[in-house]
Write a protein that holds these residues in place. Structure first.
Motif, PDB file in Angstrom:
ATOM      1  N   THR A  32      74.027  20.034  77.005  1.00  0.00           N
ATOM      2  CA  THR A  32      73.489  19.092  77.980  1.00  0.00           C
ATOM      3  C   THR A  32      72.832  17.930  77.253  1.00  0.00           C
ATOM      4  O   THR A  32      72.428  18.059  76.095  1.00  0.00           O
ATOM      5  CB  THR A  32      72.480  19.792  78.925  1.00  0.00           C
TER       6      THR A  32
ATOM      7  N   TYR B   3      63.303  10.727  85.562  1.00  0.00           N
ATOM      8  CA  TYR B   3      64.681  11.040  85.949  1.00  0.00           C
ATOM      9  C   TYR B   3      65.423   9.795  86.430  1.00  0.00           C
ATOM     10  O   TYR B   3      66.611   9.621  86.138  1.00  0.00           O
ATOM     11  CB  TYR B   3      64.722  12.123  87.029  1.00  0.00           C
ATOM     12  N   GLU B   4      64.757   8.926  87.174  1.00  0.00           N
ATOM     13  CA  GLU B   4      65.386   7.670  87.599  1.00  0.00           C
ATOM     14  C   GLU B   4      65.797   6.846  86.389  1.00  0.00           C
ATOM     15  O   GLU B   4      66.917   6.322  86.327  1.00  0.00           O
ATOM     16  CB  GLU B   4      64.430   6.858  88.480  1.00  0.00           C
TER      17      GLU B   4
ATOM     18  N   PHE C 254      66.252   7.924  83.280  1.00  0.00           N
ATOM     19  CA  PHE C 254      67.270   8.620  82.497  1.00  0.00           C
ATOM     20  C   PHE C 254      68.641   8.468  83.136  1.00  0.00           C
ATOM     21  O   PHE C 254      69.642   8.282  82.441  1.00  0.00           O
ATOM     22  CB  PHE C 254      66.919  10.105  82.324  1.00  0.00           C
ATOM     23  N   SER C 255      68.690   8.526  84.457  1.00  0.00           N
ATOM     24  CA  SER C 255      69.994   8.415  85.127  1.00  0.00           C
ATOM     25  C   SER C 255      70.570   7.004  85.024  1.00  0.00           C
ATOM     26  O   SER C 255      71.761   6.817  85.229  1.00  0.00           O
ATOM     27  CB  SER C 255      69.889   8.856  86.584  1.00  0.00           C
ATOM     28  N   SER C 256      69.743   6.023  84.673  1.00  0.00           N
ATOM     29  CA  SER C 256      70.224   4.641  84.591  1.00  0.00           C
ATOM     30  C   SER C 256      70.608   4.213  83.170  1.00  0.00           C
ATOM     31  O   SER C 256      71.167   3.137  82.990  1.00  0.00           O
ATOM     32  CB  SER C 256      69.165   3.679  85.143  1.00  0.00           C
TER      33      SER C 256
ATOM     34  N   GLU D 214      72.586   4.317  79.422  1.00  0.00           N
ATOM     35  CA  GLU D 214      73.951   4.545  78.949  1.00  0.00           C
ATOM     36  C   GLU D 214      73.878   5.175  77.570  1.00  0.00           C
ATOM     37  O   GLU D 214      73.742   4.474  76.572  1.00  0.00           O
ATOM     38  CB  GLU D 214      74.728   3.236  78.932  1.00  0.00           C
TER      39      GLU D 214
END
Length: 165
Positions: free
Chosen positions: A61, A117-118, A120-122, A124
């Motif tokens: 992961t 988390y926001e 991290f999800s954005s 690249e």
């Protein structure tokens, strides 16, 4: 069974967790290999996953987040560095591990983790961004945009350790 044979025992994390299950950490300073995670809410009762079991697993992961109190702690071993849950997850294959280094506030940490988390999800990951970059951006957002989270007590305990860094 000889020590070279793989264990036939299934991972205790194969046991399903109930929705809303929680985990906490347990740290043993003198014997860091006995530090671990305690999962409450399993259909079979509490599950304990120690550092040695984490290390022996295969965790592929980009990020593991251990946002309970003191999850980044461990024992320093000369020539080895800090031995604890972070090291175990990196050995198991996680690319990055986010931990805390002292007791944290439950509600504020949960809110801060949403920001993390926001961010991290954005990012690249393949283009040079890292989980540490996402943590820094979340910390800056907390300071700039959220009066409740602006205090270092709400975000400064967290750090990201990345494989190969």
């Amino acid at each position: 069974m000889s020590s070279s044979e793989p264990s036939s025992r299934p991972s205790r994390l194969e046991t399903p967790l109930e929705p809303g299950a929680a985990a906490s950490s347990s740290r043993t300073t003198n014997f860091p290999e006995y530090s671990g995670l305690i999962f409450s809410g399993s259909v079979d009762g509490d599950i304990v996953w120690n550092a040695a079991e984490v290390q022996a697993s295969q965790i592929r992961t980009d990020l593991v987040v251990l946002s309970a109190c003191d999850t980044g702690s461990g024992s320093f071993a000369g020539g080895e560095g800090l031995i604890g849950l972070t090291r175990s997850f990196l050995i198991a294959g996680a690319r990055a591990v986010c931990t805390s280094f002292w007791p944290i506030l439950d509600d504020e940490s949960a809110e801060f983790m949403k920001l993390f988390y926001e961010e991290f999800s954005s990012i690249e990951l393949g283009k040079g961004d890292t989980a540490a970059d996402a943590l820094r951006r979340a910390q800056l957002r907390a300071i700039r945009d959220n009066a409740t989270l602006a205090q270092p007590l709400c975000w400064a305990a967290f750090a990201v350790t990345e494989a190969g860094r």
